[in-house]
Design a protein around this motif. Structure first.
Motif, PDB file in Angstrom:
ATOM      1  N   LEU A  32       0.854  -1.186   0.000  1.00 34.38           N
ATOM      2  CA  LEU A  32       0.000   0.000   0.000  1.00 34.38           C
ATOM      3  C   LEU A  32       0.892   1.239   0.000  1.00 34.38           C
ATOM      4  O   LEU A  32       1.799   1.357   0.830  1.00 34.38           O
ATOM      5  N   GLY A  33       0.628   2.159  -0.916  1.00 33.44           N
ATOM      6  CA  GLY A  33       1.438   3.361  -0.984  1.00 33.44           C
ATOM      7  C   GLY A  33       0.688   4.520  -1.595  1.00 33.44           C
ATOM      8  O   GLY A  33      -0.533   4.476  -1.782  1.00 33.44           O
ATOM      9  N   SER A  34       1.444   5.572  -1.913  1.00 37.02           N
ATOM     10  CA  SER A  34       0.845   6.760  -2.522  1.00 37.02           C
ATOM     11  C   SER A  34       1.573   7.180  -3.783  1.00 37.02           C
ATOM     12  O   SER A  34       1.272   8.199  -4.380  1.00 37.02           O
ATOM     13  N   ASN A  77      -0.075  -5.075  -5.700  1.00 34.96           N
ATOM     14  CA  ASN A  77       0.466  -3.720  -5.650  1.00 34.96           C
ATOM     15  C   ASN A  77      -0.639  -2.687  -5.826  1.00 34.96           C
ATOM     16  O   ASN A  77      -1.278  -2.619  -6.871  1.00 34.96           O
ATOM     17  N   SER A  78      -0.883  -1.862  -4.785  1.00 37.79           N
ATOM     18  CA  SER A  78      -1.891  -0.801  -4.844  1.00 37.79           C
ATOM     19  C   SER A  78      -1.232   0.539  -4.547  1.00 37.79           C
ATOM     20  O   SER A  78      -1.051   0.903  -3.379  1.00 37.79           O
ATOM     21  N   VAL A 110       2.121  -4.235   3.679  1.00 38.47           N
ATOM     22  CA  VAL A 110       3.283  -3.352   3.796  1.00 38.47           C
ATOM     23  C   VAL A 110       2.851  -1.920   3.524  1.00 38.47           C
ATOM     24  O   VAL A 110       2.309  -1.615   2.455  1.00 38.47           O
ATOM     25  N   LEU A 111       3.085  -1.039   4.491  1.00 39.26           N
ATOM     26  CA  LEU A 111       2.785   0.388   4.333  1.00 39.26           C
ATOM     27  C   LEU A 111       4.034   1.104   3.851  1.00 39.26           C
ATOM     28  O   LEU A 111       5.052   1.132   4.556  1.00 39.26           O
ATOM     29  N   LEU A 112       3.983   1.695   2.652  1.00 36.06           N
ATOM     30  CA  LEU A 112       5.108   2.460   2.136  1.00 36.06           C
ATOM     31  C   LEU A 112       4.904   3.920   2.542  1.00 36.06           C
ATOM     32  O   LEU A 112       4.059   4.618   1.983  1.00 36.06           O
ATOM     33  N   LEU A 130      -6.504   0.799   6.644  1.00 28.21           N
ATOM     34  CA  LEU A 130      -6.216  -0.478   7.287  1.00 28.21           C
ATOM     35  C   LEU A 130      -7.453  -1.088   7.932  1.00 28.21           C
ATOM     36  O   LEU A 130      -7.706  -2.291   7.799  1.00 28.21           O
ATOM     37  N   LEU A 131      -8.240  -0.280   8.621  1.00 32.41           N
ATOM     38  CA  LEU A 131      -9.439  -0.803   9.278  1.00 32.41           C
ATOM     39  C   LEU A 131     -10.498  -1.236   8.271  1.00 32.41           C
ATOM     40  O   LEU A 131     -11.427  -1.966   8.620  1.00 32.41           O
ATOM     41  N   SER A 132     -10.343  -0.801   7.022  1.00 36.69           N
ATOM     42  CA  SER A 132     -11.249  -1.263   5.964  1.00 36.69           C
ATOM     43  C   SER A 132     -11.021  -2.737   5.637  1.00 36.69           C
ATOM     44  O   SER A 132     -11.905  -3.406   5.118  1.00 36.69           O
ATOM     45  N   PHE A 133      -9.811  -3.236   5.928  1.00 32.84           N
ATOM     46  CA  PHE A 133      -9.514  -4.653   5.716  1.00 32.84           C
ATOM     47  C   PHE A 133     -10.076  -5.504   6.861  1.00 32.84           C
ATOM     48  O   PHE A 133     -10.799  -6.469   6.629  1.00 32.84           O
TER      49      PHE A 133
END
Length: 430
Positions: A32-34, A77-78, A110-112, A130-133
């Motif tokens: 997960l990233g931006s 990959n998101s 993994v939080l990027l 994250l809480l959406s998962f």
């Protein structure tokens, strides 16, 4: 049993947690990233090859398999989920696809994150995503940064602490083996994350569950080459209920999914995205909303409409509504020949969509289409049947070309159909 049926059963009957400490054959990891480039860099670092394209569209969720040492990995990959300007609807849709691609659930998330850009707003976005998962998501989550500053900000440190102090700093001297060890430690402690809530597409709050269960499900898929237009239409449909992805409108529980623009994708990715889109709509798609501008269609508009018609086949026509985007509140008196041709090609239904458009009017037009279809929908089975028919037609054309070649040779005629001519015949056919 269809793919859609399988998913619903899995959502209502989650896999039991494995008691054995043996590692799974395939380890499923969600990035997960931006930033597309940063996500691609990390994904390529893990797999040890150029598996992800840094120029890929940000709204496309990719799934790539590979090996690290003796471990099989699947990377989902998101690269847009941690953008602070992402809407609740986009979060819902992207989480939904991540869960779909990591079935029966991811092992590691993994939080990027970036040190210099980690603000209170970023922390709020991370927590919401994250809480959406799942509520247990932090047990499976770690933080990865791509630079090492002199000190870590308080906000970033708070996020790391919530992830049980799991933090990996990616440096030039970093080894993928060290990162793999962190993945394995998470899996040994927790197995995979059970995302029943996310798999059911953000089940509504407890106090309205009973009311929603009585509503009739309506699955809408928004198509078109312009991502901003698709998001605008989706948001206008959902805005009456705080932009959630599953809402009630006209006594229906509505789910909205955006199909990525197909023109820029490879054929393999087109097939994966279209199948995923239909599979996520249980029991099927009730209405496709294809957005085109009230102007001459550009190359991407044309390519997108052609791919939609080819992939979904003519069976989509009874389920599709053309939305003509207009910037002014007044409808144009007449449509261009090109626009009219697209409308006729997809069955003749169209609706003008602009800043002053009432969603209720659009829904009335969709309701009329549904009544005409007598409750039928475009299911996963319909999609797969369309692909089978396409393959059968392809084989028929190949046989005809081979027959012509054989006939000419038997007549002693050296004239043959050139390869370019064969390609043209096949291209024109499809």
């Amino acid at each position: 049993m269809s793919l859609a049926d399988t998913r619903v059963i899995a959502a209502h009957n989650p896999h039991r947690r494995r008691r054995s400490k043996d590692l799974p054959l395939y380890m499923r990891i969600i990035l997960l990233g931006s930033s597309v480039s940063e996500n691609s860099q990390v994904g390529n670092f893990i797999l040890g090859r150029a598996a992800f394209d840094s120029e890929a569209p940000p709204d496309v969720v990719e799934r790539v398999g590979g090996r690290l040492k003796d471990r099989h990995l699947i990377i989902i990959n998101s690269p847009q989920l941690l953008q602070t300007n992402i809407s609740d609807h986009q979060i819902t849709q992207t989480v939904r696809e991540c869960v779909f691609l990591s079935d029966p659930g991811p092992h590691v998330i993994v939080l990027l994150l970036r040190h210099e850009q980690c603000s209170a707003e970023d922390q709020e976005c991370v927590e919401k995503v994250l809480l959406s998962f799942s509520e247990q998501v932090y047990q499976h989550t770690m933080v990865l940064t791509t630079q090492e500053p002199t000190e870590t900000s308080d906000i970033l440190q708070n996020i790391i602490q919530k992830c049980a102090n799991r933090h990996f700093s990616l440096q030039r001297s970093s080894s993928p083996d060290d990162l793999l060890q962190m993945f394995e430690d998470i899996v040994k402690m927790n197995d995979h994350l059970e995302c029943a809530e996310a798999a059911q597409c953000f089940t509504m709050k407890q106090q309205i569950t009973e009311r929603l269960s009585e509503a009739v499900k309506l699955n809408l898929v928004v198509c078109g080459s312009d991502g901003m237009l698709k998001s605008s239409v989706s948001e206008q449909i959902l805005q009456q209920t705080d932009r959630r992805s599953d809402v009630e409108l006209h006594d229906r529980q509505i789910s909205v999914i955006e199909l990525p623009a197909l023109a820029r994708l490879s054929e393999e990715e087109v097939m994966r995205q279209t199948l995923s889109c239909v599979s996520l709509c249980h029991p099927g798609v009730h209405a496709f909303l294809l957005i085109i501008p009230d102007a001459p269609l550009n190359h991407e508009d044309k390519a997108d409409t052609e791919k939609i018609q080819r992939i979904f086949s003519s069976r989509i026509n009874k389920h599709i509504m053309i939305l003509i985007k207009q910037d002014s509140e007044h409808q144009t008196e007449g449509l261009s020949e090109e626009t009219q041709s697209v409308i006729e090609r997809f069955g003749g239904r169209h609706h003008f969509f602009g800043p002053k458009t009432q969603v209720s009017t659009l829904m009335e037009n969709i309701e009329q289409m549904l009544e005409g279809n007598r409750g039928e929908f475009y299911s996963t089975e319909t999609f797969l049947e369309a692909q089978m028919k396409t393959l059968m037609k392809y084989d028929e054309i190949k046989k005809k070309i081979n027959s012509i070649d054989t006939y000419l040779l038997s007549q002693g005629n050296e004239q043959k159909i050139s390869l370019s001519m064969k390609k043209k015949v096949l291209t024109d056919f499809f």
